[in-house]
Design a protein around this motif. Structure first.
Motif, mmCIF file in Angstrom:
data_model
loop_
_atom_site.group_PDB
_atom_site.id
_atom_site.type_symbol
_atom_site.label_atom_id
_atom_site.label_comp_id
_atom_site.label_asym_id
_atom_site.label_seq_id
_atom_site.Cartn_x
_atom_site.Cartn_y
_atom_site.Cartn_z
ATOM 1 N N PRO A 1 -38.069 -23.734 -72.496
ATOM 2 C CA PRO A 1 -38.254 -23.245 -73.868
ATOM 3 C C PRO A 1 -38.072 -21.739 -73.969
ATOM 4 C CG PRO A 1 -40.385 -23.662 -72.867
ATOM 5 C CD PRO A 1 -39.358 -24.147 -71.883
ATOM 6 N N ILE A 2 -37.542 -21.302 -75.104
ATOM 7 C CA ILE A 2 -37.397 -19.885 -75.428
ATOM 8 C C ILE A 2 -38.029 -19.647 -76.790
ATOM 9 C CG2 ILE A 2 -35.792 -17.987 -75.884
ATOM 10 C CD1 ILE A 2 -33.749 -19.492 -74.121
ATOM 11 N N LYS A 3 -39.009 -18.763 -76.838
ATOM 12 C CA LYS A 3 -39.683 -18.451 -78.095
ATOM 13 C C LYS A 3 -39.415 -16.996 -78.466
ATOM 14 C CE LYS A 3 -41.699 -22.477 -78.659
ATOM 15 N NZ LYS A 3 -41.363 -23.344 -79.799
ATOM 16 N N GLU A 4 -39.155 -16.745 -79.737
ATOM 17 C CA GLU A 4 -38.869 -15.400 -80.215
ATOM 18 C C GLU A 4 -40.056 -14.832 -80.989
ATOM 19 O OE1 GLU A 4 -35.326 -15.390 -82.539
ATOM 20 O OE2 GLU A 4 -34.131 -16.432 -81.033
ATOM 21 N N CYS A 5 -40.307 -13.543 -80.796
ATOM 22 C CA CYS A 5 -41.370 -12.857 -81.532
ATOM 23 C C CYS A 5 -41.208 -11.361 -81.331
ATOM 24 C CB CYS A 5 -42.759 -13.321 -81.059
ATOM 25 S SG CYS A 5 -43.115 -12.918 -79.330
ATOM 26 N N THR A 6 -42.132 -10.583 -81.852
ATOM 27 C CA THR A 6 -42.163 -9.147 -81.594
ATOM 28 C C THR A 6 -43.079 -8.892 -80.391
ATOM 29 O OG1 THR A 6 -43.940 -8.958 -83.220
ATOM 30 C CG2 THR A 6 -41.698 -8.473 -83.969
ATOM 31 N N ALA A 7 -42.967 -7.699 -79.810
ATOM 32 C CA ALA A 7 -43.718 -7.397 -78.586
ATOM 33 C C ALA A 7 -45.228 -7.493 -78.790
ATOM 34 C CB ALA A 7 -43.339 -6.016 -78.068
ATOM 35 N N ASP A 8 -45.704 -7.119 -79.985
ATOM 36 C CA ASP A 8 -47.140 -7.146 -80.224
ATOM 37 C C ASP A 8 -47.687 -8.571 -80.361
ATOM 38 O OD1 ASP A 8 -45.628 -7.247 -82.590
ATOM 39 O OD2 ASP A 8 -47.351 -6.700 -83.801
ATOM 40 N N LYS A 9 -46.789 -9.557 -80.515
ATOM 41 C CA LYS A 9 -47.206 -10.957 -80.645
ATOM 42 C C LYS A 9 -46.877 -11.766 -79.388
ATOM 43 C CE LYS A 9 -48.421 -10.431 -85.003
ATOM 44 N NZ LYS A 9 -49.848 -10.463 -85.417
ATOM 45 N N ALA A 10 -46.363 -11.098 -78.357
ATOM 46 C CA ALA A 10 -45.824 -11.807 -77.193
ATOM 47 C C ALA A 10 -46.869 -12.631 -76.445
ATOM 48 C CB ALA A 10 -45.169 -10.801 -76.243
ATOM 49 N N ILE A 11 -48.026 -12.068 -76.214
ATOM 50 C CA ILE A 11 -49.046 -12.789 -75.448
ATOM 51 C C ILE A 11 -49.575 -13.974 -76.248
ATOM 52 C CG2 ILE A 11 -51.257 -12.607 -74.256
ATOM 53 C CD1 ILE A 11 -48.883 -11.120 -72.949
ATOM 54 N N ASP A 12 -49.776 -13.783 -77.536
ATOM 55 C CA ASP A 12 -50.194 -14.901 -78.394
ATOM 56 C C ASP A 12 -49.153 -16.011 -78.369
ATOM 57 O OD1 ASP A 12 -52.511 -13.595 -79.111
ATOM 58 O OD2 ASP A 12 -51.697 -12.787 -80.984
ATOM 59 N N MET A 13 -47.883 -15.650 -78.398
ATOM 60 C CA MET A 13 -46.806 -16.634 -78.352
ATOM 61 C C MET A 13 -46.819 -17.381 -77.019
ATOM 62 S SD MET A 13 -44.338 -18.164 -79.849
ATOM 63 C CE MET A 13 -43.854 -17.152 -81.266
ATOM 64 N N ALA A 14 -47.058 -16.660 -75.926
ATOM 65 C CA ALA A 14 -47.121 -17.299 -74.614
ATOM 66 C C ALA A 14 -48.294 -18.273 -74.527
ATOM 67 C CB ALA A 14 -47.246 -16.235 -73.521
ATOM 68 N N GLU A 15 -49.442 -17.872 -75.063
ATOM 69 C CA GLU A 15 -50.611 -18.753 -75.061
ATOM 70 C C GLU A 15 -50.332 -20.015 -75.869
ATOM 71 O OE1 GLU A 15 -53.256 -18.435 -73.342
ATOM 72 O OE2 GLU A 15 -53.133 -16.352 -72.645
ATOM 73 N N GLU A 16 -49.667 -19.859 -77.005
ATOM 74 C CA GLU A 16 -49.311 -21.023 -77.833
ATOM 75 C C GLU A 16 -48.341 -21.935 -77.084
ATOM 76 O OE1 GLU A 16 -46.684 -21.851 -81.847
ATOM 77 O OE2 GLU A 16 -47.940 -20.053 -81.800
#
Length: 259
Positions: A84-99
């Motif tokens: 999987p590849i998820k896109e976001c901004t750097a400030d949301k990166a860890i939240d995206m990884a946790e999700e």
């Protein structure tokens, strides 16, 4: 027992050093070839180069029968889905990884982060502090070397040594090395790097056009792709296999894959 997911980034503030290409090459080598469960968070806003590469790869696989068959065999015979590849901004990166971790039916071995090339982007420093390991490509160009050493020293002195954050280690490695360059030059630079108490991997990546070669309907050999493993003939001499093995040893990655 739930395995630990490692957060890793190829990161440097100097553009043109191939951090995005290396992220894809390493993710594909570990996922499709070595059998580790890999994810990518593409937070290099706004270009999202890896997310865009996945779109190009998917479009080509869908319209080209040769690549479509390759992808089908990979999934049906080996049971390997695309990472999987998820896109976001750097400030949301860890939240995206946790999700990403919470919604996956399988524990990840590694989640790679493709970060912006400047520390001034919102959230980059905090995201770097959340990494387990950072790998930084560097070349023997004096301007590149000075910039990279400044960057690496800043992370080492402000995050790793005082243990502020999760970062366990930062490792430099030579990239885009011209085979005609003399070894004493690199030995002199490595002496400076050692004096700065910075770590250096042994693997050296050559300067090669193949690192910029994506999947194309003009040729049937794959090197850099988010959907397929690199062709073995193209891997030879690239040192990507060697780099993958050294990184696995460095981060003490247990073999949870299919080997």
């Amino acid at each position: 027992m739930k395995k630990e997911t490692l957060f890793i980034a190829f990161s440097t503030q100097k553009g043109g050093m191939g951090k995005t290409a290396l992220t894809v090459l390493m993710a594909s080598q570990l996922h499709y070839t070595k059998g580790y469960h890999i994810g990518i968070v593409d937070c290099d806003y706004p270009q999202h180069s890896i997310g865009e590469m996945r779109k190009r790869d998917t479009d080509l696989v869908m319209k080209d029968e040769y690549f479509k068959l390759q992808a089908y065999r990979q999934f049906s015979t080996l049971g390997i889905k695309a990472y999987p590849i998820k896109e976001c901004t750097a400030d949301k990166a860890i939240d995206m990884a946790e999700e990403l971790m919470q919604t996956s039916d399988k524990d990840f071995d590694i989640i790679f982060f493709d970060l912006p090339g400047t520390l001034n982007s919102p959230g980059v420093i905090l995201t770097l502090a959340s990494m387990d390991y950072v790998f930084t490509p560097v070349s023997a160009d004096r301007v590149v070397l000075e910039s990279t050493l400044q960057y690496a020293t800043m992370l080492n002195d402000n995050l790793i040594v005082p243990q502020k954050g999760n970062l366990k280690g930062l490792y430099l490695f030579w990239n885009m090395v011209d085979g005609r360059e003399k070894t004493p030059l690199y030995k002199a630079y490595e002496k400076v790097i050692a004096e700065l108490r910075l770590n250096m991997l042994k693997t050296i990546l050559p300067d090669s056009k193949r690192f910029r070669r994506e999947v194309s309907d003009q040729r049937k050999s794959v090197f850099r792709s988010t959907l397929l493993p690199a062709d073995k003939t193209l891997l030879k001499g690239s040192n990507i296999e060697e780099l993958a093995n050294e990184i696995c040893q460095t981060i003490k990655l247990e073999n949870h894959g299919n080997q």
